[in-house]
Design a protein around this motif. Structure first.
Motif, PDB file in Angstrom:
ATOM      1  N   UNK A  92      94.735  -6.687  40.881  1.00 44.56           N
ATOM      2  CA  UNK A  92      94.555  -5.504  41.742  1.00 44.56           C
ATOM      3  C   UNK A  92      94.447  -5.572  43.023  1.00 44.56           C
ATOM      4  N   UNK A  93      94.644  -4.559  43.743  1.00 41.88           N
ATOM      5  CA  UNK A  93      94.546  -4.413  45.229  1.00 41.88           C
ATOM      6  C   UNK A  93      93.139  -5.064  45.725  1.00 41.88           C
ATOM      7  N   UNK A  94      92.202  -4.537  45.118  1.00 41.18           N
ATOM      8  CA  UNK A  94      90.817  -5.136  45.494  1.00 41.18           C
ATOM      9  C   UNK A  94      90.069  -6.010  44.679  1.00 41.18           C
ATOM     10  N   UNK A  95      91.169  -6.711  43.946  1.00 39.23           N
ATOM     11  CA  UNK A  95      90.434  -8.024  43.262  1.00 39.23           C
ATOM     12  C   UNK A  95      89.724  -7.654  42.169  1.00 39.23           C
ATOM     13  N   UNK A  96      88.683  -6.814  42.198  1.00 40.40           N
ATOM     14  CA  UNK A  96      87.714  -6.291  40.990  1.00 40.40           C
ATOM     15  C   UNK A  96      86.949  -7.400  40.460  1.00 40.40           C
ATOM     16  N   UNK A  97      86.550  -8.487  41.227  1.00 39.41           N
ATOM     17  CA  UNK A  97      85.694  -9.484  40.653  1.00 39.41           C
ATOM     18  C   UNK A  97      84.200  -9.011  40.644  1.00 39.41           C
ATOM     19  N   UNK A 147      89.550 -13.586  51.495  1.00 42.48           N
ATOM     20  CA  UNK A 147      90.113 -12.370  50.523  1.00 42.48           C
ATOM     21  C   UNK A 147      91.328 -13.095  49.744  1.00 42.48           C
ATOM     22  N   UNK A 148      92.214 -14.076  50.408  1.00 42.64           N
ATOM     23  CA  UNK A 148      93.267 -14.818  49.682  1.00 42.64           C
ATOM     24  C   UNK A 148      92.684 -15.499  48.455  1.00 42.64           C
ATOM     25  N   UNK A 149      91.304 -16.150  48.757  1.00 41.27           N
ATOM     26  CA  UNK A 149      91.098 -17.019  47.624  1.00 41.27           C
ATOM     27  C   UNK A 149      90.652 -15.924  46.234  1.00 41.27           C
ATOM     28  N   UNK A 150      89.923 -15.014  46.665  1.00 37.05           N
ATOM     29  CA  UNK A 150      89.599 -13.914  45.833  1.00 37.05           C
ATOM     30  C   UNK A 150      90.749 -13.288  44.869  1.00 37.05           C
ATOM     31  N   UNK A 151      91.911 -13.255  45.844  1.00 36.55           N
ATOM     32  CA  UNK A 151      93.223 -12.562  45.148  1.00 36.55           C
ATOM     33  C   UNK A 151      93.642 -13.853  43.956  1.00 36.55           C
ATOM     34  N   UNK A 174      95.265  -5.526  50.292  1.00 40.34           N
ATOM     35  CA  UNK A 174      94.047  -5.683  50.927  1.00 40.34           C
ATOM     36  C   UNK A 174      93.996  -7.000  51.907  1.00 40.34           C
ATOM     37  N   UNK A 175      95.053  -7.568  52.061  1.00 43.07           N
ATOM     38  CA  UNK A 175      95.188  -9.000  52.686  1.00 43.07           C
ATOM     39  C   UNK A 175      96.136  -8.785  54.129  1.00 43.07           C
ATOM     40  N   UNK A 176      95.942  -9.684  55.062  1.00 48.40           N
ATOM     41  CA  UNK A 176      96.673  -9.989  56.141  1.00 48.40           C
ATOM     42  C   UNK A 176      97.797 -10.564  55.811  1.00 48.40           C
ATOM     43  N   UNK A 177      98.897 -10.449  56.609  1.00 50.73           N
ATOM     44  CA  UNK A 177     100.337 -10.763  56.136  1.00 50.73           C
ATOM     45  C   UNK A 177     100.626 -12.082  55.877  1.00 50.73           C
ATOM     46  N   UNK A 178     100.073 -13.172  56.384  1.00 53.44           N
ATOM     47  CA  UNK A 178      99.889 -14.439  56.136  1.00 53.44           C
ATOM     48  C   UNK A 178      99.599 -14.661  54.530  1.00 53.44           C
ATOM     49  N   UNK A 179      98.507 -14.152  54.421  1.00 56.02           N
ATOM     50  CA  UNK A 179      97.917 -14.392  52.954  1.00 56.02           C
ATOM     51  C   UNK A 179      98.674 -13.467  52.067  1.00 56.02           C
ATOM     52  N   UNK A 180      99.136 -12.406  52.378  1.00 58.96           N
ATOM     53  CA  UNK A 180      99.852 -11.757  51.345  1.00 58.96           C
ATOM     54  C   UNK A 180     101.306 -12.158  51.129  1.00 58.96           C
ATOM     55  N   UNK A 201     104.115  -1.003  43.944  1.00 61.04           N
ATOM     56  CA  UNK A 201     104.007  -0.997  45.411  1.00 61.04           C
ATOM     57  C   UNK A 201     104.544   0.281  46.170  1.00 61.04           C
ATOM     58  N   UNK A 202     104.204   0.813  47.263  1.00 57.49           N
ATOM     59  CA  UNK A 202     104.857   1.592  47.939  1.00 57.49           C
ATOM     60  C   UNK A 202     105.641   1.004  49.057  1.00 57.49           C
ATOM     61  N   UNK A 203     105.526  -0.451  49.240  1.00 57.75           N
ATOM     62  CA  UNK A 203     106.014  -0.902  50.714  1.00 57.75           C
ATOM     63  C   UNK A 203     107.380  -1.611  49.956  1.00 57.75           C
ATOM     64  N   UNK A 204     108.713  -1.025  50.863  1.00 59.16           N
ATOM     65  CA  UNK A 204     109.851  -1.617  50.636  1.00 59.16           C
ATOM     66  C   UNK A 204     109.905  -2.959  50.538  1.00 59.16           C
ATOM     67  N   UNK A 205     109.485  -3.378  51.813  1.00 63.03           N
ATOM     68  CA  UNK A 205     109.732  -5.013  52.010  1.00 63.03           C
ATOM     69  C   UNK A 205     109.152  -5.950  50.928  1.00 63.03           C
ATOM     70  N   UNK A 206     107.905  -5.411  50.546  1.00 63.09           N
ATOM     71  CA  UNK A 206     107.050  -6.123  48.887  1.00 63.09           C
ATOM     72  C   UNK A 206     108.254  -5.927  47.774  1.00 63.09           C
TER      73      UNK A 206
END
Length: 245
Positions: A92-97, A147-151, A174-180, A201-206
Motif C-alpha cells: 500500500x501507499x501508506x505502508x499500513x504497518x 519511509x523507504x524501509x517501512x515500504x 508517499x516516498x521521495x523520488x530516490x526512494x521511489x 497508479x495514476x502516474x504515467x512514468x511509474x
C-alpha cells in the motif's frame, strides 16, 4: 494458457442518490502468471475499483472475476477473506504497518491470519526481510525506520505468504523520488524472479516501468498493450521539459 486473473464482461455499479455510477463498465481483462502489469488512470477512472476486486476486497455487480480457478464473484465474505490471505500480497501507499509491532511481527500478521504455525512464520519472515535488506532491522518498530524501509517491510509482508499475485497500490506515492525508484526496482526484481505483479497508479512514468499497461477512463479500457510506446512518450516529454527549463 489459462489466465491467473480474468475479468469477463465485468461491471461494478454504485448508487449515488438517484444516479447509478458505473465504476467499472463492462471490461474484460486477462493477466497471466509472471506478468508485470500496470493499471493506470486518473481519479474516477475505475482503477481503485479494479484493485479492490482483484484483491478480493470487493465483488463485481455482474460479470465474472476468476482468480486462478476460483470464481470470486460467487464467494461469501469468509471465503473472500480466505482466498485474499492465501493468494494476494498487498503493498500500500501508506505502508499500513501496525505501530506497536516490530518489522518482523508486521511481516508475520498475514501469515498469522492464514493459520501458519508460529515456527514457520518466524522462519519465513526472516527470509523475506533478508530479501529486502532489512534482516538487521527486524526488531525495530515502524517509527524507528525511514519511509523507504517501512515500504520494504510492506513488500516483505506481501511476499511472506508466497502469494499468487502481488498487488501494489501507488507504492511510491508517499516516498521521495530516490526512494521511489528503489521501491520500483524491488518490484522489477520480484517480477524477474517470476512473481506476478499488478501495479495500480495514476502516474504515467511509474506505469511505464511495467511490461504491459491497461489504461482506464470512466470505467472502460482505452488501452491494453505493451508499455514500450508509453515509455518513449514519457521520456520525450521529460527531455522536452529539461530542454525548456
Amino acid at each position: 494458457m489459462k489466465a491467473l486473473i480474468e475479468f469477463r464482461n465485468l461491471y461494478k455499479l454504485y448508487t449515488m442518490g438517484d444516479t447509478i455510477v458505473r465504476a467499472v463498465d463492462g471490461i474484460s481483462i486477462k493477466i497471466y502468471k509472471g506478468e508485470f502489469v500496470a493499471i493506470v488512470g486518473q481519479s474516477g477512472s475505475g482503477k481503485s475499483t479494479c484493485m479492490n476486486i482483484i484483491g478480493c476486497l470487493d465483488v463485481p455487480t455482474s460479470g465474472q472475476y476468476l482468480l486462478g480457478s476460483k470464481d470470486v464473484g460467487k464467494m461469501n465474505d469468509d471465503a473472500l477473506a480466505e482466498i485474499r490471505n492465501r493468494m494476494v500480497g498487498f503493498i500500500f501507499q501508506q505502508y499500513n504497518l501496525l505501530p506497536k509491532l516490530t518489522a518482523q511481527e508486521n511481516v508475520e500478521v498475514p501469515m498469522m491470519y492464514a493459520g501458519v504455525p508460529k515456527k514457520i512464520r518466524h522462519q519465513r519472515s526472516k527470509i523475506v526481510l533478508e530479501r529486502v535488506g532489512l534482516l538487521n532491522k527486524m526488531k525495530h518498530l515502524p517509527n524507528q525506520l525511514s519511509g523507504g524501509q517501512q515500504q520494504r517491510v510492506s513488500i516483505a509482508r506481501a511476499l511472506a505468504g508466497n502469494p499468487s499475485v502481488i498487488l501494489a497500490d501507488e507504492p511510491t506515492g508517499a516516498l521521495d523520488s530516490k526512494t521511489g525508484r528503489e521501491v520500483m526496482q524491488f518490484l522489477k526484481d520480484l517480477h524477474k524472479d517470476g512473481n506476478t505483479v499488478v501495479l495500480i497508479t495514476h502516474d504515467n512514468s511509474i506505469a511505464a516501468q511495467a511490461d504491459r499497461i491497461i489504461r482506464l477512463e470512466d470505467g472502460k479500457i482505452v488501452y491494453d498493450g505493451p508499455s514500450s510506446g508509453v515509455k518513449d512518450s514519457v521520456e520525450t516529454a521529460e527531455q522536452e521539459e529539461v530542454e525548456t527549463a
